[in-house]
Design a protein around this motif. Sequence first.
Motif, PDB file in Angstrom:
ATOM      1  N   ILE A  20       0.833  -1.201   0.000  1.00 31.99           N
ATOM      2  CA  ILE A  20       0.000   0.000   0.000  1.00 31.99           C
ATOM      3  C   ILE A  20       0.872   1.256   0.000  1.00 31.99           C
ATOM      4  O   ILE A  20       0.605   2.217  -0.734  1.00 31.99           O
ATOM      5  N   LEU A  21       1.926   1.253   0.787  1.00 31.55           N
ATOM      6  CA  LEU A  21       2.832   2.401   0.857  1.00 31.55           C
ATOM      7  C   LEU A  21       3.506   2.658  -0.489  1.00 31.55           C
ATOM      8  O   LEU A  21       3.589   3.800  -0.957  1.00 31.55           O
ATOM      9  N   SER A  22       3.978   1.609  -1.142  1.00 29.98           N
ATOM     10  CA  SER A  22       4.648   1.793  -2.432  1.00 29.98           C
ATOM     11  C   SER A  22       3.671   2.266  -3.505  1.00 29.98           C
ATOM     12  O   SER A  22       4.019   3.099  -4.341  1.00 29.98           O
ATOM     13  N   GLN A  23       2.440   1.765  -3.488  1.00 31.52           N
ATOM     14  CA  GLN A  23       1.452   2.240  -4.458  1.00 31.52           C
ATOM     15  C   GLN A  23       1.101   3.698  -4.217  1.00 31.52           C
ATOM     16  O   GLN A  23       0.899   4.458  -5.162  1.00 31.52           O
ATOM     17  N   TRP A  24       1.046   4.107  -2.971  1.00 33.00           N
ATOM     18  CA  TRP A  24       0.757   5.500  -2.644  1.00 33.00           C
ATOM     19  C   TRP A  24       1.893   6.410  -3.120  1.00 33.00           C
ATOM     20  O   TRP A  24       1.648   7.488  -3.662  1.00 33.00           O
ATOM     21  N   THR A  27       1.814   6.995  -6.906  1.00 32.52           N
ATOM     22  CA  THR A  27       0.720   7.799  -7.451  1.00 32.52           C
ATOM     23  C   THR A  27       0.961   9.288  -7.288  1.00 32.52           C
ATOM     24  O   THR A  27       0.293  10.075  -7.947  1.00 32.52           O
ATOM     25  N   HIS A  28       1.882   9.711  -6.455  1.00 35.83           N
ATOM     26  CA  HIS A  28       2.166  11.127  -6.264  1.00 35.83           C
ATOM     27  C   HIS A  28       3.234  11.574  -7.257  1.00 35.83           C
ATOM     28  O   HIS A  28       4.275  10.938  -7.394  1.00 35.83           O
TER      29      HIS A  28
END
Length: 58
Positions: A20-24, A27-28
């Motif tokens: 989840i952290l890497s996907q977040w 996306t930025h």
Amino acid sequence: MKKIESLLLKLAIIHFVFLILSQWILTHETWKRNVNKSIYYEGVIKGKSSGTMETIDR
């Protein structure tokens, strides 16, 4: 057996948090250029499109 199951459950939770952290992060826009190296290899940042190349002889 109980120890192994609890260890696997903890590892699965840690793996999910990192996913989840890497996907977040990806996306930025501020982090995307620094983290994702494939955009440099694919030529996305350059903004130029190369000519079309024919691969089948006719």
